[in-house]
Design an enzyme around this catalytic site. Structure first.
Site, PDB file in Angstrom:
ATOM      1  N   GLY A   1      -0.517   4.405   0.265  1.00 13.64           N
ATOM      2  CA  GLY A   1      -1.344   5.524   0.717  1.00 13.64           C
ATOM      3  C   GLY A   1      -0.502   6.336   1.693  1.00 13.64           C
ATOM      4  O   GLY A   1       0.730   6.366   1.602  1.00 13.64           O
ATOM      5  N   PHE A   2      -1.167   6.962   2.650  1.00 10.64           N
ATOM      6  CA  PHE A   2      -0.433   7.827   3.579  1.00 10.64           C
ATOM      7  C   PHE A   2       0.542   7.034   4.450  1.00 10.64           C
ATOM      8  O   PHE A   2       1.677   7.441   4.658  1.00 10.64           O
ATOM      9  CB  PHE A   2      -1.417   8.601   4.457  1.00 10.64           C
ATOM     10  CG  PHE A   2      -2.112   9.690   3.703  1.00 10.64           C
ATOM     11  CD1 PHE A   2      -1.475  10.883   3.447  1.00 10.64           C
ATOM     12  CD2 PHE A   2      -3.394   9.509   3.214  1.00 10.64           C
ATOM     13  CE1 PHE A   2      -2.100  11.893   2.730  1.00 10.64           C
ATOM     14  CE2 PHE A   2      -4.030  10.510   2.505  1.00 10.64           C
ATOM     15  CZ  PHE A   2      -3.392  11.705   2.261  1.00 10.64           C
ATOM     16  N   GLY A   3       0.093   5.875   4.959  1.00  9.00           N
ATOM     17  CA  GLY A   3       0.947   5.091   5.859  1.00  9.00           C
ATOM     18  C   GLY A   3       2.126   4.475   5.137  1.00  9.00           C
ATOM     19  O   GLY A   3       3.286   4.594   5.565  1.00  9.00           O
TER      20      GLY A   3
ATOM     21  N   ASP B   1      -5.261   3.078   8.379  1.00 15.21           N
ATOM     22  CA  ASP B   1      -6.677   2.741   8.609  1.00 15.21           C
ATOM     23  C   ASP B   1      -6.904   1.259   8.863  1.00 15.21           C
ATOM     24  O   ASP B   1      -7.947   0.867   9.398  1.00 15.21           O
ATOM     25  CB  ASP B   1      -7.506   3.142   7.382  1.00 15.21           C
ATOM     26  CG  ASP B   1      -7.751   4.644   7.312  1.00 15.21           C
ATOM     27  OD1 ASP B   1      -7.254   5.363   8.197  1.00 15.21           O
ATOM     28  OD2 ASP B   1      -8.437   5.090   6.371  1.00 15.21           O
TER      29      ASP B   1
ATOM     30  N   GLU C   1     -18.798  17.914   3.091  1.00 12.99           N
ATOM     31  CA  GLU C   1     -18.103  18.578   1.984  1.00 12.99           C
ATOM     32  C   GLU C   1     -18.800  18.294   0.649  1.00 12.99           C
ATOM     33  O   GLU C   1     -18.964  19.186  -0.178  1.00 12.99           O
ATOM     34  CB  GLU C   1     -16.633  18.127   1.956  1.00 12.99           C
ATOM     35  CG  GLU C   1     -15.854  18.766   3.099  1.00 12.99           C
ATOM     36  CD  GLU C   1     -14.456  18.184   3.330  1.00 12.99           C
ATOM     37  OE1 GLU C   1     -13.744  18.743   4.177  1.00 12.99           O
ATOM     38  OE2 GLU C   1     -14.081  17.188   2.696  1.00 12.99           O
TER      39      GLU C   1
ATOM     40  N   GLY D   1       0.825  -1.212   0.000  1.00 11.32           N
ATOM     41  CA  GLY D   1       0.000   0.000   0.000  1.00 11.32           C
ATOM     42  C   GLY D   1       0.849   1.247   0.000  1.00 11.32           C
ATOM     43  O   GLY D   1       1.734   1.409   0.839  1.00 11.32           O
TER      44      GLY D   1
HETATM   45  C1  LIG Z   1     -13.140  10.754   0.671  1.00 10.75           C
HETATM   46  C2  LIG Z   1     -12.199  10.761   1.846  1.00 10.75           C
HETATM   47  C3  LIG Z   1     -11.894  11.970   2.463  1.00 10.75           C
HETATM   48  C4  LIG Z   1     -11.008  11.987   3.539  1.00 10.75           C
HETATM   49  N1  LIG Z   1     -10.723  13.190   4.120  1.00 10.75           N
HETATM   50  C5  LIG Z   1      -9.819  13.237   5.105  1.00 10.75           C
HETATM   51  C6  LIG Z   1      -9.433  14.489   5.661  1.00 10.75           C
HETATM   52  O1  LIG Z   1      -9.935  15.545   5.263  1.00 10.75           O
HETATM   53  N2  LIG Z   1      -8.481  14.488   6.648  1.00 10.75           N
HETATM   54  C7  LIG Z   1      -7.916  13.326   7.076  1.00 10.75           C
HETATM   55  O2  LIG Z   1      -7.031  13.378   7.922  1.00 10.75           O
HETATM   56  N3  LIG Z   1      -8.272  12.127   6.601  1.00 10.75           N
HETATM   57  C8  LIG Z   1      -9.202  12.052   5.628  1.00 10.75           C
HETATM   58  N4  LIG Z   1      -9.576  10.850   5.104  1.00 10.75           N
HETATM   59  C9  LIG Z   1      -9.032   9.623   5.699  1.00 10.75           C
HETATM   60  C10 LIG Z   1      -7.632   9.361   5.175  1.00 10.75           C
HETATM   61  O3  LIG Z   1      -7.588   9.496   3.771  1.00 10.75           O
HETATM   62  C11 LIG Z   1      -7.188   7.975   5.621  1.00 10.75           C
HETATM   63  O4  LIG Z   1      -7.186   7.953   7.021  1.00 10.75           O
HETATM   64  C12 LIG Z   1      -5.807   7.639   5.093  1.00 10.75           C
HETATM   65  O5  LIG Z   1      -5.821   7.616   3.689  1.00 10.75           O
HETATM   66  C13 LIG Z   1      -5.342   6.287   5.640  1.00 10.75           C
HETATM   67  O6  LIG Z   1      -4.086   6.008   5.111  1.00 10.75           O
HETATM   68  P1  LIG Z   1      -3.669   4.487   4.819  1.00 10.75           P
HETATM   69  O7  LIG Z   1      -2.255   4.542   4.369  1.00 10.75           O
HETATM   70  O8  LIG Z   1      -4.031   3.643   5.963  1.00 10.75           O
HETATM   71  O9  LIG Z   1      -4.619   4.034   3.638  1.00 10.75           O
HETATM   72  P2  LIG Z   1      -4.812   4.644   2.194  1.00 10.75           P
HETATM   73  O10 LIG Z   1      -4.322   6.039   2.123  1.00 10.75           O
HETATM   74  O11 LIG Z   1      -6.220   4.378   1.834  1.00 10.75           O
HETATM   75  O12 LIG Z   1      -3.856   3.757   1.290  1.00 10.75           O
HETATM   76  C14 LIG Z   1      -4.036   2.389   1.100  1.00 10.75           C
HETATM   77  C15 LIG Z   1      -3.281   2.003  -0.158  1.00 10.75           C
HETATM   78  O13 LIG Z   1      -3.202   0.608  -0.219  1.00 10.75           O
HETATM   79  C16 LIG Z   1      -3.504   0.173  -1.530  1.00 10.75           C
HETATM   80  N5  LIG Z   1      -4.051  -1.161  -1.383  1.00 10.75           N
HETATM   81  C17 LIG Z   1      -5.172  -1.537  -0.747  1.00 10.75           C
HETATM   82  N6  LIG Z   1      -5.301  -2.863  -0.748  1.00 10.75           N
HETATM   83  C18 LIG Z   1      -4.235  -3.350  -1.407  1.00 10.75           C
HETATM   84  C19 LIG Z   1      -3.810  -4.655  -1.747  1.00 10.75           C
HETATM   85  N7  LIG Z   1      -4.510  -5.753  -1.390  1.00 10.75           N
HETATM   86  N8  LIG Z   1      -2.657  -4.806  -2.440  1.00 10.75           N
HETATM   87  C20 LIG Z   1      -1.934  -3.719  -2.824  1.00 10.75           C
HETATM   88  N9  LIG Z   1      -2.301  -2.464  -2.529  1.00 10.75           N
HETATM   89  C21 LIG Z   1      -3.426  -2.284  -1.821  1.00 10.75           C
HETATM   90  C22 LIG Z   1      -4.485   1.206  -2.047  1.00 10.75           C
HETATM   91  O14 LIG Z   1      -4.478   1.246  -3.473  1.00 10.75           O
HETATM   92  C23 LIG Z   1      -3.942   2.474  -1.425  1.00 10.75           C
HETATM   93  O15 LIG Z   1      -2.999   3.107  -2.260  1.00 10.75           O
HETATM   94  C24 LIG Z   1     -10.443  10.784   4.023  1.00 10.75           C
HETATM   95  C25 LIG Z   1     -10.767   9.579   3.406  1.00 10.75           C
HETATM   96  C26 LIG Z   1     -11.619   9.561   2.320  1.00 10.75           C
HETATM   97  C27 LIG Z   1     -11.957   8.265   1.637  1.00 10.75           C
END
Ligand SMILES: Cc1cc2nc3c(=O)[nH]c(=O)nc-3n(C[C@H](O)[C@H](O)[C@H](O)COP(=O)(O)OP(=O)(O)OC[C@H]3O[C@@H](n4cnc5c(N)ncnc54)[C@H](O)[C@@H]3O)c2cc1C
Length: 445
Positions: free
Chosen positions: A20-22, A316, A178, A18
């Site tokens: 994403g942010f993490g 998340d 929003e 992944g």
């Molecule tokens: C519409 C929306 C608005 C938001 N607004 C805010 C805000 O204003 N402020 C705020 O702080 N937070 C906000 N959030 C929450 C924030 O975006 C999440 O908390 C954050 O993205 C979590 O980061 P993460 O790295 O856990 O997951 P994500 O950022 O979701 O990244 C997960 C990544 O893993 C990849 N992935 C998933 N499953 C697999 C797999 N099986 N194999 C390979 N890759 C995979 C995905 O493609 C993605 O790139 C919002 C979320 C959404 C959906």
């Protein structure tokens, strides 16, 4: 199948699932460490989800909020980027398997696969009320919103036309607020003058929320101000109202007081529930880790898994506690700053293990929360060293705007977003209104 990554046999292999942010923060934190990293994501871009609703409402084009993963790490010879979806983890053999059969052996694994929508067990609603999580979701919502106006312009029957002119957002969290605020702006400010048979300004935008107030996570006074700002924009806010059914032509609502009723709507958007990535179940099966009710993986204080210090789960997908000195452990919210901080902590703890140092518990620094409600309005609740600072209205909107531009990835994206917002501010236009798939959604009943 042989591993497709170029690794040095003397160096530990780190797989990050992944970007994403993490995952992005964890990889960045390990870039200069003596490890070989394989970063795998099922998309080819890092997505700035907080601005996704702007793509869904035609305010921004997709590239402004998405950065190609491969480009981000082009200067890091120890980072191999792979496009693929992880679907199985063999914790005993220490191999991540991708759906296309690729096998990725690891010494250390960081899982940051994020979350998805939850329809609270009513997955059949997804066809009628798309959620907003990926760029594809945003394109689908943009298509639905713009084509609803187009269909209303063609529809001669007033009763049927009304269904196309009712827009419903389910869920009064930041995304729902929003979305609803911006949709009211589209109807009242962007589209008037462009149609001949309908008056777009007469469109109804409804925000339906199950709990007694919108923005539950914010203090009550800010939530009240958010409601006032929504009403000013023309959004009908229906709190304490639970959705009991959704179909192709509308939804049924049960208010806490009064009789259940139906709303005819051809454009329903789901912003109500979030569940952990299905990869959580796979991790639990492979490692014996526990899942919480939302399907998130329960992690140790240092974000590793019980019995598997070589695997960390962040963002998340993790049910993590914050262990701030002098405070009781507190659950970490599913927001981007928390995911980023977890990514950095997991990377730091991985290095600590390699060097034989003790790992550190995760400590979440909460800087507060903010939301915007259309043009010129917003609410901000900040945690500063001097205490809590709350404000709303125009200053909150400006603060929201600059905070989001600041956190965007890439100088070009920041400039593009600033320019687009400035031009939209003066012209009241939303330029990203191109829809290519003009067939009606295959949900018509
Ligand atoms: C519409 C929306 C608005 C938001 N607004 C805010 C805000 O204003 N402020 C705020 O702080 N937070 C906000 N959030 C929450 C924030 O975006 C999440 O908390 C954050 O993205 C979590 O980061 P993460 O790295 O856990 O997951 P994500 O950022 O979701 O990244 C997960 C990544 O893993 C990849 N992935 C998933 N499953 C697999 C797999 N099986 N194999 C390979 N890759 C995979 C995905 O493609 C993605 O790139 C919002 C979320 C959404 C959906």
């Amino acid at each position: 199948m042989p591993s497709p990554t170029a690794t040095n046999p003397a160096r530990p292999r780190v797989v990050v699932i992944g970007c994403g942010f993490g995952g992005l923060e964890a990889t960045k934190a390990l870039c200069n460490a003596p490890v070989d990293i394989t970063l795998v994501d099922r998309t080819n871009h890092h997505l700035f989800q907080p601005l996704l609703y702007q793509v869904a409402t035609a305010g921004l084009a997709a590239p402004a909020i998405a950065a190609p993963v491969r480009h981000l790490f082009r200067k890091q010879p120890n980072v191999t980027t792979l496009l693929g979806e992880a679907n199985r983890i063999d914790a005993a053999a220490r191999i991540v398997h991708l759906t296309d059969g690729t096998a990725l052996p690891y010494d250390h694994l960081i899982v940051a696969a994020g979350a998805t929508h939850s329809y609270f067990g009513r997955d059949e609603w997804a066809r009628f009320a798309p959620g907003l999580k990926t760029l594809d979701d945003a394109f689908e919502i943009r298509r639905k919103v713009l084509l609803a106006f187009e269909t209303a312009e063609k529809e001669l029957d007033p009763a049927r036309r009304a269904g196309w002119m009712n827009f419903v957002v389910i869920g009064g969290g930041p995304t729902g607020v929003e979305m609803a605020g911006t949709m009211a702006e589209i109807a009242r400010q962007t589209l008037p003058g462009e149609f001949r048979r309908i008056d777009p300004a007469s469109a109804k935008v409804l925000l339906v929320e199950g709990s007694p107030r919108v923005l539950q996570a914010m203090p009550e006074d800010l939530s009240r101000r958010a409601t006032e700002q929504l009403l000013k924009l023309g959004v009908e806010v229906r709190t304490a109202s639970r959705v009991t059914a959704i179909d192709a032509r509308g939804l049924e609502v049960r208010p806490a007081e009064g009789e259940p009723y139906r709303i005819e709507s051809r454009c329903i958007i789901w912003a109500a529930g979030v569940a952990a990535s299905p990869l959580g179940r796979e991790i639990a099966a492979a490692t014996g880790a526990t899942l919480d009710r939302a399907g998130r993986v329960v992690v140790e204080p240092d974000l590793s898994l019980p019995g598997h210090p070589e695997i960390s789960v962040v963002g998340d997908l993790a049910a993590a506690m914050s262990h701030l000195a002098g405070h009781e452990p507190r659950p970490v919210p599913g927001v981007s700053p928390a995911a980023k901080q977890m990514g950095r902590t997991a990377a730091g703890n991985l290095l600590a293990r390699l060097e034989g140092r003790p790992t550190k518990p995760f400590r979440y620094r909460d800087y507060g929360s903010l939301a915007t409600i259309g043009r010129n309005a917003g609410v901000v609740d900040l945690t500063t060293p001097f205490g809590r600072v709350k404000f709303s209205g125009y200053p909150a909107w400006l603060f929201w705007l600059f905070a989001h531009v600041y956190f965007l990835i890439g100088f070009r994206n920041r400039m593009v977003v600033l320019f687009d917002w400035a031009s939209a501010y003066w012209s009241r236009q939303r330029y990203a209104r191109v829809v290519t798939d003009i067939e009606p959604a295959p949900v018509d009943g």
